[in-house]
Design an enzyme around this catalytic site. Structure first.
Site, PDB file in Angstrom:
ATOM      1  N   ASP A  34       0.818  -1.220   0.000  1.00  0.00           N
ATOM      2  CA  ASP A  34       0.000   0.000   0.000  1.00  0.00           C
ATOM      3  C   ASP A  34       0.854   1.274   0.000  1.00  0.00           C
ATOM      4  O   ASP A  34       0.813   2.072   0.947  1.00  0.00           O
ATOM      5  CB  ASP A  34      -0.943   0.001   1.211  1.00  0.00           C
ATOM      6  CG  ASP A  34      -1.830  -1.223   1.261  1.00  0.00           C
ATOM      7  OD1 ASP A  34      -2.210  -1.726   0.193  1.00  0.00           O
ATOM      8  OD2 ASP A  34      -2.138  -1.688   2.380  1.00  0.00           O
ATOM      9  N   GLU A 210     -11.455  -0.901  -4.350  1.00  0.00           N
ATOM     10  CA  GLU A 210     -10.797  -0.311  -3.185  1.00  0.00           C
ATOM     11  C   GLU A 210      -9.577   0.488  -3.631  1.00  0.00           C
ATOM     12  O   GLU A 210      -9.306   0.630  -4.826  1.00  0.00           O
ATOM     13  CB  GLU A 210     -10.361  -1.416  -2.207  1.00  0.00           C
ATOM     14  CG  GLU A 210      -9.375  -2.403  -2.805  1.00  0.00           C
ATOM     15  CD  GLU A 210      -9.072  -3.579  -1.898  1.00  0.00           C
ATOM     16  OE1 GLU A 210      -9.650  -3.660  -0.794  1.00  0.00           O
ATOM     17  OE2 GLU A 210      -8.260  -4.433  -2.295  1.00  0.00           O
TER      18      GLU A 210
END
Length: 320
Positions: A34, A210
């Protein structure tokens, strides 16, 4: 014999040169995921998640967030763990995707984790914000409570949908936060970065799942995200004339990544070039729960659309 030795030495030299060129993944000593890049002054800071699941485990184990920096895109300095779920007294569970932004002289690190069951929440995913005077911390909980809790968003039935915050500061200094799994939500933030300034709005870009990342280039606003059109995930995007839309779907820019069913975008301009950060599972013993961050070039067409990302093991070249 002499020729055989020379051939062997030449092979070793070629292998060594190949290893030096194989920059991706850029962090090799721990598993990171991430990516969220931030340029501050002359330095690019990279804020990351941290995968610690064992090879046998089949779910995420992410105890904290880490920080790295570079001034040449090749050599990375590690600051280690700079924030964890334990920083937030109201939080429990894993340290999901997060982004740090600079605003009004301070650094605000927006994080996704889970909320304890208490008087303020029945649990589920939540978004918090930490603050620091420096890009590398120390960071502390900015408000002592979650900014977003699961009870505030009812368009999705599951309890893990309030994840992956991304922050965008527009030219007029209005701050926006986008987030969500299954649907994308956005809200205006007050200038103090710790209070909502508008109702929460829900949008559903094509194939969205997402990991949103929002930014502006020239006159176009970009909403880049992980898509659910197929599994494993890909990266797709939309553009708009404003931070609130209307959003026009533009297509796929990154295909599936090696050995991971998730991927996550982080886009930044630095020293005259555009860079696309993402994660895959390509390190030895890596996988969907043991991911590693990579970076490759991002190129635009004349009309502002994004060219497909070319995933490489070589990565990017050094800049001054």
């Amino acid at each position: 014999m002499k020729n055989t030795l020379l051939a062997f030495l030449l092979l070793l030299l070629l292998l060594s040169a190949g290893a030096l060129r194989a920059q991706n993944p850029i962090i090799k000593d721990v598993f990171t995921a991430d990516p969220a890049p931030l340029v501050y002054r002359d330095t690019l800071f990279l804020y990351t998640g941290h995968d610690t699941a064992s090879v046998q485990e089949t779910n995420y184990k992410m105890p904290d967030w880490r920080i790295y920096s570079t001034t040449d895109m090749v050599n990375w300095k590690s600051y280690g763990t700079r924030l964890s779920v334990k920083t937030f007294a109201w939080a429990t569970g894993d340290a999901y995707a997060a982004q740090c932004v600079y605003h009004n002289g301070k650094f605000y690190w927006f994080v996704a984790t889970f909320h304890k069951k208490d008087d303020n929440s029945q649990g589920g995913s939540a978004i918090g914000v930490a603050v620091s005077d420096r890009p590398t911390g120390p960071f502390k909980d900015a408000i002592g409570k979650a900014l977003i809790v699961n009870e505030m968003t009812k368009d999705q039935p599951q309890s893990w949908d309030d994840i992956d915050p991304t922050i965008f500061v527009d030219d007029d200094k209005q701050v926006y936060m986008y987030w969500g799994n299954g649907s994308c939500r956005w809200v205006k933030l007050k200038d103090n970065m710790t209070e909502l300034a508008s109702p929460i709005t829900v949008l559903k870009p094509k194939n969205y799942i997402e990991g949103p990342w929002v930014y502006k280039r020239k006159k176009l606003y970009y909403l880049v995200y992980a898509s659910a059109g197929t599994k494993p995930e890909m990266i797709e995007y939309c553009t708009a004339p404003s931070a609130t839309g209307p959003w026009t779907y533009r297509g796929i820019i990154q295909e599936n990544v090696p050995n991971s069913f998730t991927t996550h975008p982080g886009i930044v301009d630095y020293k005259g070039k555009s860079y696309f950060f993402y994660h895959n599972g390509s390190l030895p013993t890596g996988g969907s729960y043991r991911r590693s961050i990579c970076v490759d070039y991002l190129h635009y067409n004349k009309d502002g659309t994004i060219q497909p990302i070319v995933q490489t093991t070589e990565g990017v070249k050094a800049v001054r």
